[in-house]
Scaffold this motif. Structure first.
Motif, mmCIF file in Angstrom:
data_model
loop_
_atom_site.group_PDB
_atom_site.id
_atom_site.type_symbol
_atom_site.label_atom_id
_atom_site.label_comp_id
_atom_site.label_asym_id
_atom_site.label_seq_id
_atom_site.Cartn_x
_atom_site.Cartn_y
_atom_site.Cartn_z
ATOM 1 N N PHE A 71 33.149 -1.871 54.897
ATOM 2 C CA PHE A 71 33.849 -0.975 55.815
ATOM 3 C C PHE A 71 35.359 -0.986 55.577
ATOM 4 N N ILE A 72 35.911 -2.142 55.311
ATOM 5 C CA ILE A 72 37.348 -2.228 55.009
ATOM 6 C C ILE A 72 37.670 -1.403 53.769
ATOM 7 N N TYR A 73 36.864 -1.523 52.732
ATOM 8 C CA TYR A 73 37.096 -0.774 51.494
ATOM 9 C C TYR A 73 36.965 0.726 51.724
ATOM 10 N N TYR A 74 35.960 1.151 52.459
ATOM 11 C CA TYR A 74 35.751 2.571 52.726
ATOM 12 C C TYR A 74 36.990 3.181 53.391
ATOM 13 N N LEU A 79 42.077 6.345 53.241
ATOM 14 C CA LEU A 79 43.519 6.382 53.468
ATOM 15 C C LEU A 79 44.242 6.809 52.198
ATOM 16 N N TRP A 80 43.856 6.262 51.052
ATOM 17 C CA TRP A 80 44.514 6.587 49.795
ATOM 18 C C TRP A 80 44.284 8.030 49.368
ATOM 19 N N VAL A 81 43.171 8.634 49.775
ATOM 20 C CA VAL A 81 42.934 10.043 49.454
ATOM 21 C C VAL A 81 43.991 10.914 50.131
ATOM 22 N N ARG A 82 44.482 10.481 51.275
ATOM 23 C CA ARG A 82 45.464 11.258 52.046
ATOM 24 C C ARG A 82 46.902 11.070 51.556
#
Length: 85
Positions: A71-74, A79-82
């Protein structure tokens, strides 16, 4: 590729094909997270076993770590996609 064939040149994100503009899909981010966590959790189990000396405890640590970090990785991926870089 021969020199006669045109080469694609992308200078801005808007120039990319639509599938590459949006980044990874939610499903792909989740699958990447799970496959990475399997590898990383097996490493955690091995290290835990070497430190604690108890296989059952090592797998308990690895299982808890696996669930939490998927879940942390997801959310980290989303976040990085944004973030426009």
């Amino acid at each position: 590729m021969s020199s006669d064939e045109p080469q694609a040149s992308f200078e801005r994100v808007d120039d990319l094909p639509p599938t590459q503009q949006q980044g990874d899909s939610h499903t792909k981010s989740l699958i990447k997270g799970i496959t990475w966590r399997i590898l990383a959790s097996l490493t955690t189990v091995l290290v835990s076993w070497l430190v604690v000396g108890d296989v059952a405890a090592a797998f308990q640590i690895g299982f808890f770590e696996f669930i939490l970090k998927v879940f942390i990785y997801y959310f980290h991926e989303r976040l990085w996609v944004r973030i426009p870089l």
